[in-house]
Design an enzyme around this catalytic site. Structure first.
Site, PDB file in Angstrom:
ATOM      1  N   ALA A  64       0.854  -1.187   0.000  1.00 22.31           N
ATOM      2  CA  ALA A  64       0.000   0.000   0.000  1.00 22.31           C
ATOM      3  C   ALA A  64       0.892   1.239   0.000  1.00 22.31           C
ATOM      4  O   ALA A  64       1.946   1.256   0.633  1.00 22.31           O
ATOM      5  CB  ALA A  64      -0.897  -0.002   1.234  1.00 22.31           C
ATOM      6  N   LEU A  65       0.450   2.264  -0.716  1.00 29.03           N
ATOM      7  CA  LEU A  65       1.194   3.513  -0.781  1.00 29.03           C
ATOM      8  C   LEU A  65       0.453   4.592  -0.023  1.00 29.03           C
ATOM      9  O   LEU A  65      -0.776   4.640  -0.056  1.00 29.03           O
ATOM     10  CB  LEU A  65       1.358   3.973  -2.232  1.00 29.03           C
ATOM     11  N   CYS A  76      -7.866  -0.228   2.465  1.00 26.46           N
ATOM     12  CA  CYS A  76      -7.742   0.918   1.559  1.00 26.46           C
ATOM     13  C   CYS A  76      -9.109   1.434   1.121  1.00 26.46           C
ATOM     14  O   CYS A  76      -9.237   2.019   0.046  1.00 26.46           O
ATOM     15  CB  CYS A  76      -6.871   0.564   0.359  1.00 26.46           C
ATOM     16  N   GLY A 129       5.571   6.935   2.379  1.00 23.80           N
ATOM     17  CA  GLY A 129       6.049   6.011   1.359  1.00 23.80           C
ATOM     18  C   GLY A 129       5.138   4.829   1.173  1.00 23.80           C
ATOM     19  O   GLY A 129       3.997   4.984   0.773  1.00 23.80           O
ATOM     20  N   LEU A 130       5.632   3.638   1.504  1.00 22.42           N
ATOM     21  CA  LEU A 130       4.829   2.456   1.243  1.00 22.42           C
ATOM     22  C   LEU A 130       4.985   1.425   2.342  1.00 22.42           C
ATOM     23  O   LEU A 130       5.964   1.410   3.079  1.00 22.42           O
ATOM     24  CB  LEU A 130       5.168   1.842  -0.115  1.00 22.42           C
ATOM     25  N   ALA A 131       3.968   0.581   2.430  1.00 25.76           N
ATOM     26  CA  ALA A 131       3.975  -0.534   3.369  1.00 25.76           C
ATOM     27  C   ALA A 131       3.911  -1.815   2.558  1.00 25.76           C
ATOM     28  O   ALA A 131       3.000  -1.998   1.748  1.00 25.76           O
ATOM     29  CB  ALA A 131       2.783  -0.445   4.318  1.00 25.76           C
TER      30      ALA A 131
END
Length: 119
Positions: free
Chosen positions: A51-52, A82, A64-66
């Site tokens: 996810a971003l 999301c 950032g991202l996960a």
């Protein structure tokens, strides 16, 4: 992966930066991931693996991202990940990648750095 990048100084647009983050994950997954129009992140077989979440202020990108590496995915069953009802989530462990969180993070950071050098 938490980023702090001066996009303006590098001449990188927000959509391009999102694409670079996604591409770093896709590359990490040996090309197995894919993008979805209008739904940032990386998906494998319809399940979200990364996810971003970025914020841009004064030309700088934060956050950032996960990347789901090796975790208990059960809590996702109680929410709409999301904001997308019915969205399945997955993790790299279930995709056959035997990485620690630290190893996955280091590889992802290295790949993103390489992509940014050529952006």
């Amino acid at each position: 992966l938490y980023t702090l990048i001066d996009l303006a100084r590098r001449g990188i647009k927000v959509k391009q930066f999102v694409a670079l983050l996604e591409q770093a994950v896709i590359d990490l997954l040996d090309g197995r991931g894919e993008r979805r129009p209008g739904a940032p992140g990386v998906y494998v077989d319809g399940a979200k693996v990364a996810a971003l979440g970025i914020r841009v202020s004064r030309g700088c990108a934060f956050h950032g991202l996960a990347l789901n590496v090796d975790m208990d995915l059960a809590p996702f069953a109680a929410i709409d990940p999301c904001g997308m009802p019915g969205l399945r989530v997955t993790q790299t462990r279930d995709l056959g990648f035997d990485w620690s969180v630290q190893a996955a993070g280091a590889q992802l950071a290295t790949r993103l750095g390489e992509l940014l050098e050529h952006a």
